[in-house]
Structures are given as C-alpha cells and as structure tokens.
Write a protein that holds these residues in place. Structure first.
Motif, PDB file in Angstrom:
ATOM      1  N   LEU A 136      92.187   7.204  91.418  1.00 17.54           N
ATOM      2  CA  LEU A 136      92.471   8.676  91.943  1.00 17.54           C
ATOM      3  C   LEU A 136      93.652   8.887  91.685  1.00 17.54           C
ATOM      4  O   LEU A 136      93.846   9.064  92.094  1.00 17.54           O
ATOM      5  CB  LEU A 136      91.747   7.790  93.625  1.00 17.54           C
ATOM      6  N   PHE A 137      93.274   9.805  91.078  1.00 18.17           N
ATOM      7  CA  PHE A 137      94.616  10.233  89.307  1.00 18.17           C
ATOM      8  C   PHE A 137      94.143  11.775  89.872  1.00 18.17           C
ATOM      9  O   PHE A 137      93.299  12.141  89.473  1.00 18.17           O
ATOM     10  CB  PHE A 137      94.857   9.559  88.927  1.00 18.17           C
ATOM     11  N   ASN A 138      95.054  12.759  90.119  1.00 20.32           N
ATOM     12  CA  ASN A 138      95.091  14.010  89.837  1.00 20.32           C
ATOM     13  C   ASN A 138      93.393  14.545  90.313  1.00 20.32           C
ATOM     14  O   ASN A 138      92.484  15.727  89.883  1.00 20.32           O
ATOM     15  CB  ASN A 138      95.311  14.715  88.614  1.00 20.32           C
ATOM     16  N   GLY A 139      93.293  15.007  91.573  1.00 20.99           N
ATOM     17  CA  GLY A 139      91.768  15.701  91.806  1.00 20.99           C
ATOM     18  C   GLY A 139      90.538  14.819  91.699  1.00 20.99           C
ATOM     19  O   GLY A 139      89.771  15.126  92.512  1.00 20.99           O
ATOM     20  N   MET A 140      90.401  13.734  91.919  1.00 22.02           N
ATOM     21  CA  MET A 140      89.455  12.437  91.321  1.00 22.02           C
ATOM     22  C   MET A 140      88.867  12.650  92.859  1.00 22.02           C
ATOM     23  O   MET A 140      90.299  12.128  93.472  1.00 22.02           O
ATOM     24  CB  MET A 140      90.084  11.583  90.677  1.00 22.02           C
TER      25      MET A 140
ATOM     26  N   ALA B  72      95.962  19.549  90.540  1.00 20.62           N
ATOM     27  CA  ALA B  72      96.729  18.211  89.903  1.00 20.62           C
ATOM     28  C   ALA B  72      98.001  17.581  90.885  1.00 20.62           C
ATOM     29  O   ALA B  72      97.655  18.842  91.903  1.00 20.62           O
ATOM     30  CB  ALA B  72      97.394  19.427  88.949  1.00 20.62           C
ATOM     31  N   HIS B  73      97.971  16.705  90.723  1.00 19.02           N
ATOM     32  CA  HIS B  73      98.313  15.950  91.981  1.00 19.02           C
ATOM     33  C   HIS B  73      99.947  15.898  91.324  1.00 19.02           C
ATOM     34  O   HIS B  73      99.905  14.699  90.114  1.00 19.02           O
ATOM     35  CB  HIS B  73      97.831  14.864  92.513  1.00 19.02           C
ATOM     36  N   ALA B  74     101.375  15.186  92.022  1.00 16.81           N
ATOM     37  CA  ALA B  74     102.259  14.333  91.969  1.00 16.81           C
ATOM     38  C   ALA B  74     102.350  13.446  92.239  1.00 16.81           C
ATOM     39  O   ALA B  74     103.274  13.076  93.122  1.00 16.81           O
ATOM     40  CB  ALA B  74     103.153  15.460  92.966  1.00 16.81           C
ATOM     41  N   GLY B  75     102.000  12.517  90.839  1.00 10.07           N
ATOM     42  CA  GLY B  75     101.717  11.537  91.502  1.00 10.07           C
ATOM     43  C   GLY B  75     102.146  10.467  89.856  1.00 10.07           C
ATOM     44  O   GLY B  75     101.500   9.204  89.991  1.00 10.07           O
ATOM     45  N   CYS B  76     103.157  11.283  89.922  1.00  7.10           N
ATOM     46  CA  CYS B  76     103.460  10.501  87.816  1.00  7.10           C
ATOM     47  C   CYS B  76     104.325   8.784  88.737  1.00  7.10           C
ATOM     48  O   CYS B  76     105.074   9.348  89.803  1.00  7.10           O
ATOM     49  CB  CYS B  76     105.024  11.976  87.814  1.00  7.10           C
ATOM     50  N   LEU B  77     103.990   8.053  87.995  1.00  4.48           N
ATOM     51  CA  LEU B  77     104.385   6.959  87.721  1.00  4.48           C
ATOM     52  C   LEU B  77     103.603   5.506  89.153  1.00  4.48           C
ATOM     53  O   LEU B  77     104.332   5.125  89.285  1.00  4.48           O
ATOM     54  CB  LEU B  77     105.722   6.367  87.914  1.00  4.48           C
ATOM     55  N   SER B  78     102.573   6.173  89.417  1.00  4.45           N
ATOM     56  CA  SER B  78     101.846   6.167  90.375  1.00  4.45           C
ATOM     57  C   SER B  78     101.182   4.823  89.644  1.00  4.45           C
ATOM     58  O   SER B  78     100.280   5.268  88.790  1.00  4.45           O
ATOM     59  CB  SER B  78     100.724   6.943  91.613  1.00  4.45           C
TER      60      SER B  78
ATOM     61  N   SER C  71      91.060  20.782 103.465  1.00  2.00           N
ATOM     62  CA  SER C  71      92.570  20.835 104.731  1.00  2.00           C
ATOM     63  C   SER C  71      93.161  20.019 104.415  1.00  2.00           C
ATOM     64  O   SER C  71      94.030  19.271 105.197  1.00  2.00           O
ATOM     65  CB  SER C  71      91.159  20.878 105.922  1.00  2.00           C
ATOM     66  N   TRP C  72      92.735  19.706 103.562  1.00  2.00           N
ATOM     67  CA  TRP C  72      93.484  17.557 102.795  1.00  2.00           C
ATOM     68  C   TRP C  72      94.068  18.463 101.755  1.00  2.00           C
ATOM     69  O   TRP C  72      95.238  17.338 101.163  1.00  2.00           O
ATOM     70  CB  TRP C  72      92.599  16.505 102.718  1.00  2.00           C
ATOM     71  N   ARG C  73      93.938  19.221 101.022  1.00  2.00           N
ATOM     72  CA  ARG C  73      94.370  20.041  99.709  1.00  2.00           C
ATOM     73  C   ARG C  73      96.038  19.584  99.677  1.00  2.00           C
ATOM     74  O   ARG C  73      96.674  18.240  98.895  1.00  2.00           O
ATOM     75  CB  ARG C  73      94.129  20.993  98.958  1.00  2.00           C
ATOM     76  N   GLN C  74      96.586  19.866 100.810  1.00  2.00           N
ATOM     77  CA  GLN C  74      98.320  20.143 100.772  1.00  2.00           C
ATOM     78  C   GLN C  74      98.608  18.151 100.503  1.00  2.00           C
ATOM     79  O   GLN C  74      99.543  17.987 100.119  1.00  2.00           O
ATOM     80  CB  GLN C  74      99.141  20.977 101.258  1.00  2.00           C
ATOM     81  N   VAL C  75      98.217  17.818 101.746  1.00  2.00           N
ATOM     82  CA  VAL C  75      98.529  16.663 102.590  1.00  2.00           C
ATOM     83  C   VAL C  75      98.482  15.458 100.492  1.00  2.00           C
ATOM     84  O   VAL C  75      99.060  14.406 100.166  1.00  2.00           O
ATOM     85  CB  VAL C  75      97.919  15.376 102.804  1.00  2.00           C
ATOM     86  N   ALA C  76      97.023  15.038 100.314  1.00  2.00           N
ATOM     87  CA  ALA C  76      96.976  14.884  99.408  1.00  2.00           C
ATOM     88  C   ALA C  76      97.149  14.748  97.781  1.00  2.00           C
ATOM     89  O   ALA C  76      97.611  13.974  97.362  1.00  2.00           O
ATOM     90  CB  ALA C  76      95.200  14.705  99.095  1.00  2.00           C
ATOM     91  N   ARG C  77      97.652  15.692  97.664  1.00  2.00           N
ATOM     92  CA  ARG C  77      98.428  16.254  96.159  1.00  2.00           C
ATOM     93  C   ARG C  77      99.897  15.358  96.647  1.00  2.00           C
ATOM     94  O   ARG C  77     100.441  15.592  95.158  1.00  2.00           O
ATOM     95  CB  ARG C  77      98.332  17.751  96.086  1.00  2.00           C
TER      96      ARG C  77
END
Length: 590
Positions: A287-291, A347-353, A376-382
């Motif tokens: 689950l990276f970057n919008g998956m 794109a998600h802020a998940g660098c080094l996750s 409704s979830w996008r801001q939290v999930a990113r």
C-alpha cells in the motif's frame, strides 16, 4: 517551494483553467452539434475486456437496482440517467458503463435488451452533452466499454439502432480526440490516448488518425512507464489499470494484422515484472502512493499473460522502491522522491515506510486508500502518520497544496518533499542490509532521517534503527522542535498485546505464529489505527508507536523476531536456551 516548483504549479493551474473554459464553451447549446458525424462508422472488431465480470449483478441492474461506489439507487421504472446521483463516484461508475461487462457475463436475450435500452437512454438524455459524463476520464472509460461490449449491445439489432449507436460513439471519440490533452496528467492522460487507439483500430473511417495516435501513445508510454516498469505516479495500482487496457490493445493490433508500436511492447515487458515486485506472498499489493484494495482476480488474469514468470527483482531504482526477501520474510520499502507535480495528485508522504509479510501473512502495513469515499479519507491517508515510518513534529515529510481558491481546479498535488534519498544495500546469504535516508524534514526542522533495516536469522528476524541527524553541524539549532514518532501500523488480522515491561509487543498471527516487537531501550505504545486497503472498507487496526525527542534520543533501535512454535516435549529445552544469542547471528552494522 522552489522557483521550479512554483513554475510547474502555475502551469498546472493554467492547464486546468483552460480545461474548465473548454468545458463551458462546449456546454453552449449550439456548439456541440459540430461534433456530430456526417455518417456512422462501422465497428470492425471488439477487443476482450479483461476486467472481472459478475453475471449475478445483471439481475440487479435489470431490476433497476444500481449499486456503485458504496451507494445503491433504485430507479423505480425511471432511467438511471434521469436521477440525481448520490455522489460523483456513483455517477462516474454509471456514466462509464463498465457495468456492461456484468450484463455480458449473464449472456441472455434479456440482458442484451437491457443493455441496448440503457445505452439508448444515455444517448437520448446525455449523448449531446453532460458536464460530468463528458469529462475526459469518464468519457475514456465509456468509449472503451462500448467498444469492448459491442457484441452485447449490437447483437441482432436493427439498422436504425446500429447507426444511432455508432453516431454517438463516433461523436464521443471526436470529442475526446479534441480534448484528450486536458485529461489529468498521469494515468488518466495515458488511458485517454489508449481509448483513442482502441477507436482507431476498431472503427472504420478512423485509419487517417492511425499514425498520429500511435505516435502519441508511444510518446506517453515512454514518458509514463519508467525504465524499471513502474508508473510515473509511483502508484502500484496504476500498473494494473494500464495493463488491463494495454494487453487487449496489443491483441487488437494483431487482429488488424498490424505490428504494435515497439513502445507498447516494451512497456508491457517492463511492467509485468513489477506486478510481482509489489506483490506480497498473500497476493496483495503493498500500500504505497494511492494503492488501495488489490483486484486479486484481475491481477491473476494479467499474470496469466506473463510468459517469463520469473522471480521479482530486488530494486526498482527509477520507481524508488526496494524489495528484500529472506526465506519466508518479505519487506517492501519506499525509497523514492515525490513524483512530478502534475502526476502527484495521489502521492503519499511515505518516504522510508515499509511493509512486512511473513509466511504469507502481512504484519506491518501502511494504511492505504479505500476503494470508495476516497475524498473523505484522502487527506488522512496521504499523511506520513498513516505510514509505517517516522513522523517529525506531527507533520508530513511532503507538503501538499491543500488550501487556496484553486483546489477544485488542480486537486491537491505535492509541492515539496524529499529532494535527496540516499540508498545503500548489501545482500549476503545470511542477511540483507538496507540503509536509506531522506531530507524531507531538513528545511523545516533541520533533521535528516536515516533508516537501516536488516533481515537475518534465516528470515525470522527484522532488525531496524532510525537515526536523526542534524542537517548542519553536530547539534540541532537551539529551540528547534524535535518530537518524533516511529510508527508501525499492523494489519487488522494481527492480535497485539503489550509485554509487561512496556518495551515490547507480542503479535499473534491468524495461523497462531507469534512474532515479538522489541523497542529495546524505548517504551512502546499501542494506539488505534485504521486499515483502508481492504475490499471490505475501512477496518479497525492498531499501531505500535515509539515517541521521543531527537536531542535526548537520536537513535531508536527496534526488532521484530519470530518465536517458533515448539512441541510440548521440546518446550523445556527451548526455555532453557531462551536468551542465549547465536554466535553466528550478525549484528546490525549501523
């Protein structure tokens, strides 16, 4: 934000403004008639639709029950195109006509008549113009659906309906051909070009567009499909969606006795191995970057076209991901920078996750993104906090353009993030060691985040360390905020309980295997989390969190260790050996 980033964002605003202006012009009552063809084209062939179909849904649609995007609308004898949609997501699915494949799967005279009736209603009510139904991304899917499901719609029809259908399809293709450049950059733009390629190959009188459309398709594939097979958006799900359209397109070239563009063949060959790269042992994508939820059936269909079927490679340098596997232990890690601004809407802020899977069971995950109600979830999930990595001062390592008058126009792109991601990897037979760092917090907090992970002990141990290094000098600037949180989101199937000393967590997997998380010198907390990447909607989950201050603790050492199940007769011997460290087990060289 740098000058270059401001320039890219300004250009994005200009393009979106032109798109909106174009839509308003096309909404003028008289202008759309210029797109009506003088005569109807013929349909030459119909490619196979690889998306999964469910024939049982045909009876629901026939009964006037339209269930899309988590919403159900009962038409009560009226046309669904006359009803007010409960959400834009529901409307997008209805207007895209992807549900025609369910009617075709039922394969009966009733479903064929139902399909023709619904298509005819759309032509009457929205075939001239509709603000939502004629958006490029929805128009793209409708063109592909109509072409692929033409045998369902056109079997045994009279000449009058055939001409009416083909006139409408030709008009839609002409409109998309003149407006495809206004599709959102990234996968939507590529899919619009693929739809035009479908039309060019499958419809008569379109051959004059063949050369130009092939060149446009080749250019976009070269730009968007990276050399390692990833997509420019860095979203693993984009690979699945693009391949579902490209594979039938390749067959359409063969059916026309034409050689497919080399760029198309190369893109397919590059993307196929990436399907295995992102795939956990349980069949789901990381689950990276919008998956979001993995379409397992569709993924299996695509993999059936993979002639090589080799082992996935270990490093995707252009996409920015690492894959580490030692026996039954698998770790996938995000080691890339943000995608270009125009392609960063998801794109998600998940660098080094990272995500961790053991014995076919996902243990550590990212939160992901749901299939429905995404906005409704996008801001939290990113946010970085939704990923299994380090959050500094409760902020994300990326910055998103969330406010301003142009949000509806351009969405929420990434405007700033890590510019340097350093990677070093060492693979041996006994261990896999990966060191990586990013500067996403450097400009705001003067901190470089370094993460090292090592798989050892035959795939029964994952040892890690997070280090916080000042960007300049040996100390953080006086007064600088230095709070950090190291997060490990757990899959909802994992049962977690804190160990009495407060420094560890026992993890029980569905197959009763036990893993132990050890925070060593740091206390650990168990907090609520949410898992958004499932097929059944958001689910409650928990996360392991280590809090601290970089001035007081510049290093956080942690370990996941598998506790093997032992036979009762051997338990006493195992307990006697507990605590003794193997002399051959390598240390984490940090």
């Amino acid at each position: 934000m740098t000058v270059a980033e401001r320039g890219r964002l300004s250009w994005l605003l200009v393009r979106r403004g032109l798109r909106r202006a174009s839509g308003r012009v096309n909404n003028f009552p008289l202008l759309p008639w210029r797109l009506i063809p003088r005569k109807a084209d013929r349909l030459l062939l119909s490619p196979q639709d690889l998306r999964t179909a469910d024939g049982t849904r045909a009876s629901e649609i026939y009964a006037g029950r339209f269930a899309f995007a988590g919403k159900v609308v009962i038409s009560d004898g009226r046309s669904p195109f006359e009803l007010a949609p409960p959400s834009d997501e529901w409307a997008a699915e209805l207007y895209s006509f992807g549900w025609l494949r369910h009617l075709r799967a039922a394969d009966s005279a009733i479903t064929r008549a139902n399909a023709r009736a619904l298509v005819d209603e759309w032509i009457t009510l929205q075939g001239r113009w509709h603000a939502l139904a004629w958006r490029p991304e929805i128009l793209t899917r409708r063109i592909i659906s109509w072409i692929c499901q033409a045998p369902l719609i056109l079997q045994d029809v009279d000449v009058q309906f055939y001409r009416r259908f083909m006139r409408s399809l030709t008009r839609q293709v002409r409109y998309l051909r003149s407006n495809a450049s206004e599709a959102r950059a990234g996968a939507q733009s590529l899919q619009a070009t693929i739809a035009l390629m479908y039309a060019t190959l499958c419809m008569a009188s379109q051959d004059r567009h063949l050369r130009g459309t092939m060149k446009r398709l080749s250019d976009q594939l070269d730009q968007q499909i990276l050399p390692d097979g990833g997509h420019i958006s860095r979203n693993p799900g984009a690979i699945i969606e693009v391949l579902l359209d490209l594979l039938p397109l390749k067959q359409a070239f063969s059916s026309r006795n034409m050689q497919p563009p080399q760029a198309l063949l190369n893109a397919i060959d590059r993307m196929m191995p990436m399907l295995r790269f992102f795939r956990h042992d349980d069949g789901n994508f990381a689950l990276f970057n919008g998956m979001g939820a993995t379409p397992v059936d569709q993924l299996a269909t695509i993999l059936a076209y993979d002639d090589v079927r080799g082992e996935p490679f270990e490093h995707a340098p252009h996409s920015g991901y690492q894959r580490m596997k030692l026996n039954n232990l698998l770790v996938l890690m995000d080691t890339g920078k943000a995608p270009p601004v125009a392609a960063s809407q998801e794109a998600h802020a998940g660098c080094l996750s990272f995500e961790m899977c053991a014995g076919g069971q996902r243990i550590v995950v990212n939160c992901g993104l749901p299939a429905i109600n995404r906005e409704s979830w996008r801001q939290v999930a990113r946010a970085t906090a939704a990923h299994s990595t380090v959050t500094f001062n409760n902020t994300s390592s990326y910055r998103f353009r969330e406010e301003g008058p142009f949000r509806k126009l351009i969405g929420v792109p990434v405007v700033d993030g890590p510019s340097e991601v350093a990677i070093a990897r060492d693979d041996t037979e006994e261990a896999i060691l990966l060191r990586a760092s990013h500067d996403g917090y450097s400009s705001r907090f003067g901190i470089i985040h370094q993460r090292s992970v090592m798989l050892t002990a035959g795939g029964t141990k994952l040892e890690g360390e997070d280090v916080f290094t000042p960007t300049h000098g040996e100390m953080l600037p006086p007064g600088a905020r230095d709070e950090f949180a190291v997060r490990f989101h757990l899959h909802p199937s994992i049962k977690a309980s804190r160990i009495a000393d407060g420094h560890g967590v026992m993890l029980v997997l569905p197959n009763k295997d036990v893993w132990t998380f050890d925070g060593h010198e740091d206390r650990v907390e168990l907090e609520e989390s949410v898992f958004l990447g499932g097929t059944d909607g958001p689910r409650r989950a928990v996360q392991i969190v280590i809090y601290g201050h970089a001035r007081q603790a510049s290093r956080v050492h942690w370990t996941f260790t598998h506790t093997p199940r032992t036979h009762p007769a051997a338990r006493k011997t195992g307990e006697a050996a507990k605590g003794r460290k193997s002399q051959n087990e390598p240390e984490l060289p940090l």
